[in-house]
Write an enzyme that holds these catalytic residues in place. Structure first.
Site, PDB file in Angstrom:
ATOM      1  N   HIS A   1       0.307  36.489 -23.979  1.00  2.00           N
ATOM      2  CA  HIS A   1       1.642  35.867 -24.011  1.00  2.00           C
ATOM      3  C   HIS A   1       1.630  34.635 -23.109  1.00  2.00           C
ATOM      4  O   HIS A   1       1.876  34.722 -21.911  1.00  2.00           O
ATOM      5  CB  HIS A   1       2.680  36.899 -23.567  1.00  2.00           C
ATOM      6  CG  HIS A   1       4.096  36.389 -23.590  1.00  2.00           C
ATOM      7  ND1 HIS A   1       5.191  37.230 -23.497  1.00  2.00           N
ATOM      8  CD2 HIS A   1       4.612  35.137 -23.682  1.00  2.00           C
ATOM      9  CE1 HIS A   1       6.306  36.518 -23.536  1.00  2.00           C
ATOM     10  NE2 HIS A   1       5.978  35.236 -23.636  1.00  2.00           N
TER      11      HIS A   1
ATOM     12  N   GLU B   1      14.062  40.034 -23.531  1.00  3.95           N
ATOM     13  CA  GLU B   1      13.827  39.248 -22.307  1.00  3.95           C
ATOM     14  C   GLU B   1      15.215  39.047 -21.690  1.00  3.95           C
ATOM     15  O   GLU B   1      15.542  39.619 -20.656  1.00  3.95           O
ATOM     16  CB  GLU B   1      13.167  37.912 -22.650  1.00  3.95           C
ATOM     17  CG  GLU B   1      12.933  37.001 -21.438  1.00  3.95           C
ATOM     18  CD  GLU B   1      12.416  35.604 -21.821  1.00  3.95           C
ATOM     19  OE1 GLU B   1      12.589  35.196 -22.987  1.00  3.95           O
ATOM     20  OE2 GLU B   1      11.855  34.914 -20.922  1.00  3.95           O
TER      21      GLU B   1
ATOM     22  N   HIS C   1       2.489  30.302 -23.675  1.00  5.23           N
ATOM     23  CA  HIS C   1       2.864  29.189 -24.555  1.00  5.23           C
ATOM     24  C   HIS C   1       2.034  27.986 -24.120  1.00  5.23           C
ATOM     25  O   HIS C   1       2.158  27.548 -22.974  1.00  5.23           O
ATOM     26  CB  HIS C   1       4.357  28.895 -24.431  1.00  5.23           C
ATOM     27  CG  HIS C   1       5.211  30.108 -24.701  1.00  5.23           C
ATOM     28  ND1 HIS C   1       5.841  30.313 -25.905  1.00  5.23           N
ATOM     29  CD2 HIS C   1       5.509  31.188 -23.929  1.00  5.23           C
ATOM     30  CE1 HIS C   1       6.502  31.463 -25.862  1.00  5.23           C
ATOM     31  NE2 HIS C   1       6.319  32.014 -24.679  1.00  5.23           N
TER      32      HIS C   1
ATOM     33  N   HIS D   1       9.277  37.729 -29.354  1.00  7.32           N
ATOM     34  CA  HIS D   1       9.971  37.834 -28.072  1.00  7.32           C
ATOM     35  C   HIS D   1      11.247  38.653 -28.325  1.00  7.32           C
ATOM     36  O   HIS D   1      12.023  38.318 -29.232  1.00  7.32           O
ATOM     37  CB  HIS D   1      10.397  36.462 -27.565  1.00  7.32           C
ATOM     38  CG  HIS D   1       9.307  35.650 -26.947  1.00  7.32           C
ATOM     39  ND1 HIS D   1       8.129  35.379 -27.578  1.00  7.32           N
ATOM     40  CD2 HIS D   1       9.233  35.047 -25.726  1.00  7.32           C
ATOM     41  CE1 HIS D   1       7.379  34.627 -26.781  1.00  7.32           C
ATOM     42  NE2 HIS D   1       8.017  34.410 -25.642  1.00  7.32           N
TER      43      HIS D   1
ATOM     44  N   ASP E   1       3.125  33.597 -19.487  1.00  7.89           N
ATOM     45  CA  ASP E   1       4.230  32.975 -20.214  1.00  7.89           C
ATOM     46  C   ASP E   1       4.124  31.447 -20.229  1.00  7.89           C
ATOM     47  O   ASP E   1       3.633  30.882 -21.208  1.00  7.89           O
ATOM     48  CB  ASP E   1       5.583  33.444 -19.646  1.00  7.89           C
ATOM     49  CG  ASP E   1       6.714  33.403 -20.664  1.00  7.89           C
ATOM     50  OD1 ASP E   1       6.458  33.116 -21.840  1.00  7.89           O
ATOM     51  OD2 ASP E   1       7.873  33.680 -20.279  1.00  7.89           O
ATOM     52  N   ASP E   2       4.625  30.795 -19.185  1.00  5.96           N
ATOM     53  CA  ASP E   2       4.565  29.327 -19.080  1.00  5.96           C
ATOM     54  C   ASP E   2       4.047  28.987 -17.686  1.00  5.96           C
ATOM     55  O   ASP E   2       4.835  28.625 -16.792  1.00  5.96           O
ATOM     56  CB  ASP E   2       5.957  28.743 -19.312  1.00  5.96           C
ATOM     57  CG  ASP E   2       6.485  29.086 -20.697  1.00  5.96           C
ATOM     58  OD1 ASP E   2       6.080  28.412 -21.673  1.00  5.96           O
ATOM     59  OD2 ASP E   2       7.259  30.055 -20.810  1.00  5.96           O
TER      60      ASP E   2
HETATM   61  N1  ADE Z   1       9.319  29.567 -24.965  1.00  8.52           N
HETATM   62  C1  ADE Z   1       8.503  29.346 -23.941  1.00  8.52           C
HETATM   63  N2  ADE Z   1       8.642  30.317 -23.021  1.00  8.52           N
HETATM   64  C2  ADE Z   1       9.580  31.179 -23.493  1.00  8.52           C
HETATM   65  C3  ADE Z   1      10.163  32.374 -23.023  1.00  8.52           C
HETATM   66  N3  ADE Z   1       9.842  32.913 -21.843  1.00  8.52           N
HETATM   67  N4  ADE Z   1      11.099  32.973 -23.790  1.00  8.52           N
HETATM   68  C4  ADE Z   1      11.445  32.447 -24.960  1.00  8.52           C
HETATM   69  N5  ADE Z   1      10.930  31.329 -25.452  1.00  8.52           N
HETATM   70  C5  ADE Z   1       9.996  30.698 -24.723  1.00  8.52           C
HETATM   71 ZN    ZN Z   2       7.229  33.647 -23.819  1.00 11.07          ZN
END
Ligand code: ADE
Ligand code: ZN
Length: 320
Positions: A9, A192, A11, A189, A270-271
């Site tokens: 997971h 969250e 991006h 997703h 995640d990011d």
């Molecule tokens: N796009 C990038 N990161 C995300 C996240 N944590 N939740 C939803 N969309 C995303």
């Molecule tokens: Zn994500």
């Protein structure tokens, strides 16, 4: 022996570091709306998912060519290798690039160039998952998938991301049915910021094989039982959850309770450029703030490899 980790997971656009934003802006002659890199960095304070997404989408403006996407993807692999990642399945957002006038073919060419050499260059097996922007019209998702199929893009799956609340999985039932019919894996997703109901929908209506995040499943015991019984992996992102205020601190993160309930939890970044680090930083935070033990780390690492879409041979190699 340390078990290698699969990151499931992440991006790729969320691995765009501030330095690289400046480098690419210069290469592509793009004026950034920031005074300098410190001004950009000062904006990495988020109150919720949307406040992050605003900056995430704005910074994508520097990604213009296949070379940009290849460089971005290789930079992630380099850093992920240092973090102990041996297999990576990452998301990309085709609609966000096509809307800016970047052809999907250029996005795919760059990403796939890096994927095709990741094992040789970085000892990381890898695969890409196209993610549907759930806050955009369904038509856009349908067109994206049709184009992916037309181009015979060598991706492994379809995902669902972007602003969750008010954009339930049910909207995209037909798109995901088509993806499954095309032999793509399906993930989403859910849970969250959105309610447990969205996790039920992701399973029942989209056929999701993994749930990305899924932390709000804990509010619904019947859902937890379902996830345990059907061995549906959850790709949990602890640092992300704290930075987007899903939980106030890492020490309050329910990751250990989730493991104790028998959920198949994995740890992911995640990011990473936006949330304070890569997979190794997530594990380090969990060790420090949650007292994560070596054997728990081992379980999480094994879960990630088993939950991946890697070949059985690759999984066996990594689990040895
Ligand atoms: N796009 C990038 N990161 C995300 C996240 N944590 N939740 C939803 N969309 C995303
Ligand atoms: Zn994500």
């Amino acid at each position: 022996m340390v078990v290698p980790v699969a990151e499931l997971h992440m991006h790729i656009e969320g691995s765009l570091e501030p330095e690289q934003i400046y480098q690419l802006a210069e290469r592509n002659r793009i004026d950034l709306p920031y005074r300098d890199i410190d001004d950009l960095r000062s904006r990495y304070e988020f109150t919720d998912l949307q406040s992050f997404l605003d900056l995430y989408f704005a910074n994508m403006a520097v990604l213009r060519t296949a070379e940009d996407f290849a460089d971005l993807t290789r930079a992630y692999f380099r850093r992920a290798a240092a973090a102990g990642v041996a297999h990576a399945e990452f998301f990309f957002n085709p609609q966000a690039h096509v809307a800016r006038g970047v052809p999907l073919s250029a996005v795919l060419e760059g990403i796939m160039d890096a994927v095709s050499t990741s094992e040789r260059e970085f000892s990381i097996s890898s695969a890409a998952i196209a993610a549907v922007l759930r806050d955009q019209p369904v038509r856009g998702a349908e067109e994206m998938l049709a184009e992916i199929i037309r181009l015979q893009a060598p991706i492994v799956g379809l995902g669902l991301d972007s602003a969750e609340v008010g954009n339930p999985p049910s909207l995209f039932e037909d798109v995901f049915a088509r993806a499954r019919a095309e032999g793509l894996h399906v993930v989403a997703h859910a849970g969250e910021e959105g309610p447990p109901e969205y996790i039920w929908q992701a399973l029942d209506l989209l056929g999701a094989e993994r749930i990305d995040h899924g932390v709000r499943a804990l509010e619904d015991p019947a859902l937890v039982q379902r996830l345990v019984d059907e061995e549906i992996p959850l790709t949990v992102c602890p640092l992300s959850n704290v930075r987007l205020r899903v939980f106030d601190t890492l020490s309050e993160h329910p990751l250990r309770s989730m493991l104790e309930l028998g959920l198949i939890v994995t740890v992911n970044s995640d990011d990473p450029a936006y949330f304070g680090g890569y997979v190794d930083d997530n594990f380090a935070g969990l060790e420090k703030e949650l007292g994560l033990t070596e054997s728990e780390r081992d379980v999480l690492a094994r879960n990630s490899i088993k939950a991946s879409f890697a070949s059985s041979a690759r999984k066996a190699e990594l689990l040895r």
